[in-house]
Write a protein that holds these residues in place. Sequence first.
Motif, PDB file in Angstrom:
ATOM      1  N   ASP A 191       0.829  -1.198   0.000  1.00  0.00           N
ATOM      2  CA  ASP A 191       0.000   0.000   0.000  1.00  0.00           C
ATOM      3  C   ASP A 191       0.865   1.250   0.000  1.00  0.00           C
ATOM      4  OD1 ASP A 191      -2.242  -1.527   0.052  1.00  0.00           O
ATOM      5  OD2 ASP A 191      -2.949  -0.863   2.020  1.00  0.00           O
ATOM      6  N   ASN A 192       0.424   2.293  -0.738  1.00  0.00           N
ATOM      7  CA  ASN A 192       1.100   3.581  -0.647  1.00  0.00           C
ATOM      8  C   ASN A 192       0.465   4.406   0.479  1.00  0.00           C
ATOM      9  OD1 ASN A 192      -1.296   4.641  -1.653  1.00  0.00           O
ATOM     10  ND2 ASN A 192      -0.510   4.902  -3.737  1.00  0.00           N
ATOM     11  N   VAL A 196      -3.640   2.882  -1.381  1.00  0.00           N
ATOM     12  CA  VAL A 196      -3.878   2.238  -2.674  1.00  0.00           C
ATOM     13  C   VAL A 196      -2.799   1.183  -2.864  1.00  0.00           C
ATOM     14  CG1 VAL A 196      -3.967   2.550  -5.182  1.00  0.00           C
ATOM     15  CG2 VAL A 196      -4.935   4.299  -3.659  1.00  0.00           C
ATOM     16  N   THR A 197      -3.209  -0.049  -3.174  1.00  0.00           N
ATOM     17  CA  THR A 197      -2.260  -1.138  -3.328  1.00  0.00           C
ATOM     18  C   THR A 197      -1.613  -1.068  -4.713  1.00  0.00           C
ATOM     19  OG1 THR A 197      -3.655  -2.516  -1.907  1.00  0.00           O
ATOM     20  CG2 THR A 197      -1.957  -3.643  -3.182  1.00  0.00           C
ATOM     21  N   TYR A 198      -0.303  -1.176  -4.741  1.00  0.00           N
ATOM     22  CA  TYR A 198       0.396  -1.202  -6.027  1.00  0.00           C
ATOM     23  C   TYR A 198       1.337  -2.392  -6.053  1.00  0.00           C
ATOM     24  CZ  TYR A 198       4.464   0.848  -3.633  1.00  0.00           C
ATOM     25  OH  TYR A 198       5.522   1.067  -2.787  1.00  0.00           O
ATOM     26  N   SER A 199       1.715  -2.817  -7.256  1.00  0.00           N
ATOM     27  CA  SER A 199       2.542  -4.021  -7.406  1.00  0.00           C
ATOM     28  C   SER A 199       3.949  -3.662  -7.848  1.00  0.00           C
ATOM     29  CB  SER A 199       1.907  -4.966  -8.428  1.00  0.00           C
ATOM     30  OG  SER A 199       1.870  -4.363  -9.709  1.00  0.00           O
ATOM     31  N   SER A 200       4.859  -4.592  -7.587  1.00  0.00           N
ATOM     32  CA  SER A 200       6.249  -4.435  -7.999  1.00  0.00           C
ATOM     33  C   SER A 200       6.800  -5.798  -8.398  1.00  0.00           C
ATOM     34  CB  SER A 200       7.082  -3.851  -6.851  1.00  0.00           C
ATOM     35  OG  SER A 200       8.473  -3.892  -7.169  1.00  0.00           O
ATOM     36  N   PRO A 201       7.554  -5.873  -9.510  1.00  0.00           N
ATOM     37  CA  PRO A 201       8.140  -7.156  -9.921  1.00  0.00           C
ATOM     38  C   PRO A 201       9.293  -7.600  -9.026  1.00  0.00           C
ATOM     39  CG  PRO A 201       8.873  -5.397 -11.376  1.00  0.00           C
ATOM     40  CD  PRO A 201       7.846  -4.796 -10.472  1.00  0.00           C
ATOM     41  N   ASN A 204       9.568  -5.054  -2.769  1.00  0.00           N
ATOM     42  CA  ASN A 204       9.493  -3.638  -2.391  1.00  0.00           C
ATOM     43  C   ASN A 204       9.146  -3.466  -0.918  1.00  0.00           C
ATOM     44  OD1 ASN A 204       6.871  -4.504  -2.413  1.00  0.00           O
ATOM     45  ND2 ASN A 204       6.086  -2.863  -3.741  1.00  0.00           N
ATOM     46  N   GLY A 205       9.304  -4.556  -0.156  1.00  0.00           N
ATOM     47  CA  GLY A 205       8.949  -4.517   1.249  1.00  0.00           C
ATOM     48  C   GLY A 205       7.508  -4.886   1.499  1.00  0.00           C
ATOM     49  N   GLY A 206       6.784  -5.194   0.420  1.00  0.00           N
ATOM     50  CA  GLY A 206       5.388  -5.594   0.559  1.00  0.00           C
ATOM     51  C   GLY A 206       5.266  -7.102   0.734  1.00  0.00           C
ATOM     52  N   LYS A 207       4.117  -7.656   0.350  1.00  0.00           N
ATOM     53  CA  LYS A 207       3.855  -9.083   0.494  1.00  0.00           C
ATOM     54  C   LYS A 207       3.797  -9.753  -0.867  1.00  0.00           C
ATOM     55  CE  LYS A 207       1.349  -8.652   4.872  1.00  0.00           C
ATOM     56  NZ  LYS A 207       0.083  -8.906   5.601  1.00  0.00           N
ATOM     57  N   TYR A 208       4.427 -10.907  -0.963  1.00  0.00           N
ATOM     58  CA  TYR A 208       4.448 -11.651  -2.215  1.00  0.00           C
ATOM     59  C   TYR A 208       3.055 -12.209  -2.486  1.00  0.00           C
ATOM     60  CZ  TYR A 208       6.354 -14.682  -5.903  1.00  0.00           C
ATOM     61  OH  TYR A 208       6.642 -15.281  -7.100  1.00  0.00           O
ATOM     62  N   ALA A 209       2.580 -12.047  -3.713  1.00  0.00           N
ATOM     63  CA  ALA A 209       1.217 -12.455  -4.067  1.00  0.00           C
ATOM     64  C   ALA A 209       1.235 -13.280  -5.348  1.00  0.00           C
ATOM     65  CB  ALA A 209       0.330 -11.230  -4.247  1.00  0.00           C
ATOM     66  N   VAL A 210       0.499 -14.400  -5.333  1.00  0.00           N
ATOM     67  CA  VAL A 210       0.438 -15.298  -6.490  1.00  0.00           C
ATOM     68  C   VAL A 210      -1.027 -15.574  -6.824  1.00  0.00           C
ATOM     69  CG1 VAL A 210       1.089 -17.538  -7.444  1.00  0.00           C
ATOM     70  CG2 VAL A 210       2.609 -16.397  -5.809  1.00  0.00           C
ATOM     71  N   ARG A 238      -7.894  -7.683  -7.885  1.00  0.00           N
ATOM     72  CA  ARG A 238      -8.159  -6.405  -8.543  1.00  0.00           C
ATOM     73  C   ARG A 238      -6.872  -5.771  -9.070  1.00  0.00           C
ATOM     74  NH1 ARG A 238     -11.759  -3.449  -4.047  1.00  0.00           N
ATOM     75  NH2 ARG A 238     -11.707  -1.755  -5.579  1.00  0.00           N
ATOM     76  N   VAL A 239      -5.809  -5.835  -8.285  1.00  0.00           N
ATOM     77  CA  VAL A 239      -4.532  -5.269  -8.719  1.00  0.00           C
ATOM     78  C   VAL A 239      -3.913  -6.119  -9.829  1.00  0.00           C
ATOM     79  CG1 VAL A 239      -2.182  -4.659  -8.007  1.00  0.00           C
ATOM     80  CG2 VAL A 239      -4.112  -4.166  -6.499  1.00  0.00           C
TER      81      VAL A 239
END
Length: 299
Positions: A191-192, A196-201, A204-210, A238-239
Amino acid sequence: MRKQNLYQQKDKYDYMVVQNEAPLLEWLLENVKQSKSKIKATLQNRGIKVNKRMVTQYDFALKPGDKIAISTSKKNDKFQSRHLKLVYEDRYIVVVEKNPGILSMAAGHSSLNVKTILDDYFKKTRQKCNAHVVHRLDRDTSGLMIYAKDMQTEQILERNWHNIVYDRRYVAVLSGQLEEEQGTIANWLKDNKAYVTYSSPVDNGGKYAVTHFCLLDRNDTHSLVEFKLETGRKNQIRVHSADMSHPVCGDIKYGNGDDPLHRLCLHAYVLCFYHPITHQPMEFDTPIPMNFRKLFSKR
Protein backbone atom coordinates in the motif's frame (compact mmCIF):
# COMPACT_ATOMS: atom_id res chain seq x y z
CA MET A 1 -20.21 -53.54 -8.76
CA ARG A 2 -20.76 -51.07 -5.93
CA LYS A 3 -23.26 -52.23 -3.32
CA GLN A 4 -26.08 -49.70 -2.86
CA ASN A 5 -27.25 -48.47 0.51
CA LEU A 6 -30.80 -49.75 1.09
CA TYR A 7 -33.71 -47.89 2.64
CA GLN A 8 -37.40 -48.32 3.24
CA GLN A 9 -39.50 -45.36 2.16
CA LYS A 10 -42.20 -44.82 4.80
CA ASP A 11 -43.85 -42.04 2.78
CA LYS A 12 -42.74 -39.43 0.27
CA TYR A 13 -40.32 -37.61 2.57
CA ASP A 14 -39.50 -40.11 5.36
CA TYR A 15 -36.83 -42.79 5.12
CA MET A 16 -35.23 -45.46 7.29
CA VAL A 17 -31.64 -46.63 6.92
CA VAL A 18 -31.71 -50.42 6.62
CA GLN A 19 -28.05 -51.28 6.26
CA ASN A 20 -24.57 -49.84 5.68
CA GLU A 21 -23.13 -46.99 7.74
CA ALA A 22 -22.49 -43.88 5.66
CA PRO A 23 -22.03 -40.10 5.90
CA LEU A 24 -25.38 -38.33 5.63
CA LEU A 25 -24.76 -36.42 2.37
CA GLU A 26 -23.36 -39.49 0.64
CA TRP A 27 -26.38 -41.54 1.73
CA LEU A 28 -28.85 -38.88 0.58
CA LEU A 29 -27.23 -38.53 -2.84
CA GLU A 30 -27.38 -42.29 -3.31
CA ASN A 31 -30.89 -42.92 -2.07
CA VAL A 32 -33.04 -39.82 -2.49
CA LYS A 33 -34.37 -38.94 -5.93
CA GLN A 34 -33.45 -35.28 -5.86
CA SER A 35 -30.66 -33.26 -7.49
CA LYS A 36 -27.39 -32.80 -5.66
CA SER A 37 -27.91 -29.04 -5.40
CA LYS A 38 -31.41 -29.48 -3.95
CA ILE A 39 -30.24 -32.03 -1.37
CA LYS A 40 -27.35 -29.80 -0.30
CA ALA A 41 -29.65 -26.79 -0.08
CA THR A 42 -32.12 -28.74 2.07
CA LEU A 43 -29.27 -29.76 4.40
CA GLN A 44 -27.90 -26.24 4.62
CA ASN A 45 -31.35 -24.78 5.28
CA ARG A 46 -32.03 -27.12 8.23
CA GLY A 47 -34.52 -29.22 6.33
CA ILE A 48 -33.28 -32.68 7.35
CA LYS A 49 -33.78 -34.48 10.64
CA VAL A 50 -32.19 -37.73 11.79
CA ASN A 51 -34.15 -39.45 14.55
CA LYS A 52 -36.22 -36.25 14.97
CA ARG A 53 -33.11 -34.14 15.45
CA MET A 54 -32.13 -31.44 12.95
CA VAL A 55 -28.77 -32.14 11.27
CA THR A 56 -26.77 -29.90 8.92
CA GLN A 57 -23.38 -31.68 8.88
CA TYR A 58 -22.63 -33.33 5.54
CA ASP A 59 -20.48 -35.96 7.25
CA PHE A 60 -22.97 -36.88 9.99
CA ALA A 61 -22.56 -40.66 10.49
CA LEU A 62 -25.72 -42.64 9.77
CA LYS A 63 -26.30 -46.05 11.34
CA PRO A 64 -28.71 -48.85 10.46
CA GLY A 65 -32.13 -48.08 11.95
CA ASP A 66 -31.74 -44.28 11.77
CA LYS A 67 -34.91 -42.49 10.64
CA ILE A 68 -34.49 -39.59 8.23
CA ALA A 69 -37.12 -36.92 7.63
CA ILE A 70 -36.77 -34.50 4.72
CA SER A 71 -38.71 -31.25 4.92
CA THR A 72 -40.51 -29.87 1.87
CA SER A 73 -39.79 -26.33 3.05
CA LYS A 74 -37.25 -24.56 0.84
CA LYS A 75 -36.32 -21.84 3.33
CA ASN A 76 -34.82 -21.58 6.77
CA ASP A 77 -37.53 -19.48 8.40
CA LYS A 78 -35.21 -18.61 11.29
CA PHE A 79 -32.75 -16.75 9.06
CA GLN A 80 -34.06 -13.96 6.86
CA SER A 81 -31.84 -11.38 5.20
CA ARG A 82 -31.83 -9.71 1.81
CA HIS A 83 -28.11 -9.08 2.16
CA LEU A 84 -26.79 -12.61 2.60
CA LYS A 85 -27.71 -16.28 2.48
CA LEU A 86 -26.88 -18.84 5.16
CA VAL A 87 -25.14 -21.66 3.30
CA TYR A 88 -23.96 -23.91 6.15
CA GLU A 89 -24.01 -23.89 9.94
CA ASP A 90 -22.84 -26.13 12.75
CA ARG A 91 -21.86 -25.46 16.36
CA TYR A 92 -18.43 -24.09 15.37
CA ILE A 93 -18.75 -22.21 12.07
CA VAL A 94 -21.14 -20.64 9.59
CA VAL A 95 -20.61 -20.25 5.86
CA VAL A 96 -22.53 -17.44 4.17
CA GLU A 97 -22.88 -16.01 0.69
CA LYS A 98 -22.97 -12.23 0.85
CA ASN A 99 -24.34 -9.82 -1.71
CA PRO A 100 -22.30 -6.90 -3.06
CA GLY A 101 -22.63 -3.69 -1.07
CA ILE A 102 -22.32 -5.08 2.45
CA LEU A 103 -19.24 -4.99 4.68
CA SER A 104 -17.79 -8.12 6.29
CA MET A 105 -17.67 -6.35 9.65
CA ALA A 106 -18.37 -2.91 11.10
CA ALA A 107 -16.17 -0.06 9.94
CA GLY A 108 -16.54 3.56 11.00
CA HIS A 109 -20.16 4.66 11.31
CA SER A 110 -21.56 2.01 8.97
CA SER A 111 -23.90 -0.43 10.70
CA LEU A 112 -24.74 -2.68 7.72
CA ASN A 113 -22.36 -5.63 7.91
CA VAL A 114 -22.42 -9.42 7.87
CA LYS A 115 -21.23 -9.82 11.47
CA THR A 116 -24.10 -7.72 12.85
CA ILE A 117 -26.68 -9.69 10.84
CA LEU A 118 -25.25 -13.01 12.06
CA ASP A 119 -25.08 -11.84 15.68
CA ASP A 120 -28.73 -10.82 15.48
CA TYR A 121 -29.62 -14.24 14.05
CA PHE A 122 -27.73 -16.02 16.85
CA LYS A 123 -29.57 -13.94 19.43
CA LYS A 124 -32.98 -14.67 17.89
CA THR A 125 -32.24 -18.41 17.80
CA ARG A 126 -30.96 -18.34 21.39
CA GLN A 127 -27.46 -19.40 20.50
CA LYS A 128 -24.87 -18.26 23.02
CA CYS A 129 -22.25 -17.23 20.50
CA ASN A 130 -21.08 -14.38 18.29
CA ALA A 131 -19.78 -14.21 14.74
CA HIS A 132 -15.99 -13.95 14.62
CA VAL A 133 -14.46 -12.61 11.40
CA VAL A 134 -11.88 -14.98 9.94
CA HIS A 135 -11.36 -13.49 6.49
CA ARG A 136 -12.90 -10.58 4.60
CA LEU A 137 -14.36 -9.73 1.24
CA ASP A 138 -14.43 -6.16 -0.02
CA ARG A 139 -17.78 -4.38 0.41
CA ASP A 140 -18.56 -4.65 -3.31
CA THR A 141 -17.32 -8.23 -3.78
CA SER A 142 -19.98 -10.93 -3.42
CA GLY A 143 -19.62 -14.57 -2.50
CA LEU A 144 -18.68 -17.16 0.10
CA MET A 145 -17.24 -16.43 3.55
CA ILE A 146 -16.56 -18.35 6.78
CA TYR A 147 -17.31 -17.00 10.25
CA ALA A 148 -16.33 -18.74 13.48
CA LYS A 149 -18.85 -18.99 16.32
CA ASP A 150 -16.31 -18.93 19.17
CA MET A 151 -12.87 -17.49 19.84
CA GLN A 152 -11.08 -20.84 19.89
CA THR A 153 -12.33 -21.78 16.42
CA GLU A 154 -11.47 -18.30 15.13
CA GLN A 155 -7.89 -18.65 16.38
CA ILE A 156 -7.49 -22.09 14.80
CA LEU A 157 -8.69 -20.74 11.45
CA GLU A 158 -6.53 -17.60 11.60
CA ARG A 159 -3.35 -19.38 12.67
CA ASN A 160 -3.67 -22.23 10.17
CA TRP A 161 -5.55 -20.51 7.34
CA HIS A 162 -3.14 -21.52 4.56
CA ASN A 163 -3.15 -25.16 5.65
CA ILE A 164 -6.90 -25.32 6.31
CA VAL A 165 -8.15 -23.65 3.10
CA TYR A 166 -7.16 -25.76 0.09
CA ASP A 167 -9.22 -24.23 -2.73
CA ARG A 168 -10.42 -20.65 -2.97
CA ARG A 169 -11.65 -19.39 -6.32
CA TYR A 170 -13.27 -16.26 -7.68
CA VAL A 171 -14.95 -15.45 -10.96
CA ALA A 172 -14.74 -12.00 -12.51
CA VAL A 173 -15.77 -10.06 -15.58
CA LEU A 174 -12.71 -8.28 -16.96
CA SER A 175 -12.61 -5.39 -19.37
CA GLY A 176 -11.48 -6.31 -22.90
CA GLN A 177 -10.51 -9.58 -24.56
CA LEU A 178 -8.05 -11.60 -22.51
CA GLU A 179 -5.58 -13.17 -24.94
CA GLU A 180 -4.17 -15.95 -22.74
CA GLU A 181 -6.26 -19.02 -21.90
CA GLN A 182 -4.54 -19.42 -18.54
CA GLY A 183 -1.54 -18.25 -16.60
CA THR A 184 -0.07 -17.02 -13.31
CA ILE A 185 0.70 -13.54 -12.00
CA ALA A 186 3.25 -13.19 -9.21
CA ASN A 187 4.70 -10.01 -7.71
CA TRP A 188 4.90 -7.98 -4.52
CA LEU A 189 1.96 -5.91 -3.31
CA LYS A 190 2.22 -2.91 -1.01
CA ASP A 191 0.00 0.00 0.00
CA ASN A 192 1.10 3.58 -0.65
CA LYS A 193 0.37 6.45 1.73
CA ALA A 194 -3.11 6.84 0.22
CA TYR A 195 -3.86 3.16 1.00
CA VAL A 196 -3.88 2.24 -2.67
CA THR A 197 -2.26 -1.14 -3.33
CA TYR A 198 0.40 -1.20 -6.03
CA SER A 199 2.54 -4.02 -7.41
CA SER A 200 6.25 -4.43 -8.00
CA PRO A 201 8.14 -7.16 -9.92
CA VAL A 202 10.88 -7.00 -7.27
CA ASP A 203 10.65 -7.09 -3.48
CA ASN A 204 9.49 -3.64 -2.39
CA GLY A 205 8.95 -4.52 1.25
CA GLY A 206 5.39 -5.59 0.56
CA LYS A 207 3.86 -9.08 0.49
CA TYR A 208 4.45 -11.65 -2.22
CA ALA A 209 1.22 -12.46 -4.07
CA VAL A 210 0.44 -15.30 -6.49
CA THR A 211 -2.74 -15.53 -8.56
CA HIS A 212 -3.61 -18.24 -11.10
CA PHE A 213 -6.18 -17.45 -13.80
CA CYS A 214 -8.19 -19.41 -16.36
CA LEU A 215 -10.34 -17.97 -19.15
CA LEU A 216 -13.93 -19.25 -19.03
CA ASP A 217 -15.53 -17.18 -21.80
CA ARG A 218 -15.07 -13.98 -23.78
CA ASN A 219 -16.73 -11.78 -26.37
CA ASP A 220 -15.67 -8.69 -28.27
CA THR A 221 -15.60 -6.45 -25.21
CA HIS A 222 -15.24 -8.56 -22.05
CA SER A 223 -13.74 -11.74 -20.58
CA LEU A 224 -15.13 -14.10 -17.94
CA VAL A 225 -12.18 -15.34 -15.88
CA GLU A 226 -11.69 -17.71 -12.94
CA PHE A 227 -9.02 -16.78 -10.41
CA LYS A 228 -7.48 -19.19 -7.93
CA LEU A 229 -5.59 -17.64 -5.05
CA GLU A 230 -2.31 -19.11 -3.88
CA THR A 231 -1.96 -16.19 -1.47
CA GLY A 232 -4.65 -13.93 -0.07
CA ARG A 233 -3.46 -10.33 -0.13
CA LYS A 234 -5.46 -7.13 0.06
CA ASN A 235 -7.03 -6.30 -3.35
CA GLN A 236 -4.93 -9.06 -4.91
CA ILE A 237 -7.22 -10.00 -7.80
CA ARG A 238 -8.16 -6.41 -8.54
CA VAL A 239 -4.53 -5.27 -8.72
CA HIS A 240 -3.37 -8.32 -10.68
CA SER A 241 -6.20 -7.89 -13.19
CA ALA A 242 -5.16 -4.27 -13.68
CA ASP A 243 -1.55 -5.48 -14.14
CA MET A 244 -2.85 -7.64 -17.02
CA SER A 245 -4.35 -4.50 -18.62
CA HIS A 246 -7.78 -6.11 -18.15
CA PRO A 247 -9.14 -4.65 -14.89
CA VAL A 248 -12.22 -5.99 -13.12
CA CYS A 249 -15.32 -4.28 -14.49
CA GLY A 250 -16.94 -1.81 -12.13
CA ASP A 251 -13.75 -1.32 -10.13
CA ILE A 252 -13.65 2.38 -9.33
CA LYS A 253 -10.26 2.08 -7.61
CA TYR A 254 -8.18 0.07 -10.08
CA GLY A 255 -10.46 -0.04 -13.13
CA ASN A 256 -10.73 1.88 -16.38
CA GLY A 257 -14.34 3.08 -16.14
CA ASP A 258 -15.82 0.01 -17.83
CA ASP A 259 -18.94 -0.73 -15.76
CA PRO A 260 -21.47 -2.84 -17.72
CA LEU A 261 -23.34 -4.24 -14.67
CA HIS A 262 -23.11 -1.25 -12.33
CA ARG A 263 -21.28 -3.28 -9.72
CA LEU A 264 -17.79 -4.64 -9.01
CA CYS A 265 -17.82 -7.79 -11.14
CA LEU A 266 -16.00 -10.04 -8.67
CA HIS A 267 -17.58 -13.04 -6.93
CA ALA A 268 -16.06 -15.60 -4.52
CA TYR A 269 -17.69 -18.76 -5.83
CA VAL A 270 -15.63 -21.72 -4.56
CA LEU A 271 -14.47 -22.22 -0.96
CA CYS A 272 -12.99 -25.54 0.20
CA PHE A 273 -11.38 -26.12 3.59
CA TYR A 274 -10.77 -28.66 6.31
CA HIS A 275 -13.16 -28.16 9.21
CA PRO A 276 -11.15 -26.51 12.02
CA ILE A 277 -12.52 -28.92 14.65
CA THR A 278 -13.53 -32.16 12.87
CA HIS A 279 -10.87 -31.82 10.12
CA GLN A 280 -13.37 -33.13 7.57
CA PRO A 281 -13.18 -31.59 4.07
CA MET A 282 -15.88 -28.96 3.54
CA GLU A 283 -16.57 -27.92 -0.05
CA PHE A 284 -18.90 -25.10 -1.07
CA ASP A 285 -19.65 -23.49 -4.39
CA THR A 286 -22.18 -21.02 -5.73
CA PRO A 287 -23.33 -20.47 -9.32
CA ILE A 288 -21.59 -17.84 -11.40
CA PRO A 289 -23.85 -14.78 -11.04
CA MET A 290 -26.53 -14.76 -13.73
CA ASN A 291 -25.79 -11.20 -14.82
CA PHE A 292 -22.14 -12.19 -15.36
CA ARG A 293 -23.27 -15.01 -17.67
CA LYS A 294 -25.76 -12.86 -19.57
CA LEU A 295 -22.95 -10.63 -20.80
CA PHE A 296 -21.60 -13.60 -22.73
CA SER A 297 -24.90 -15.03 -24.00
CA LYS A 298 -25.43 -12.17 -26.44
CA ARG A 299 -23.31 -13.29 -29.35
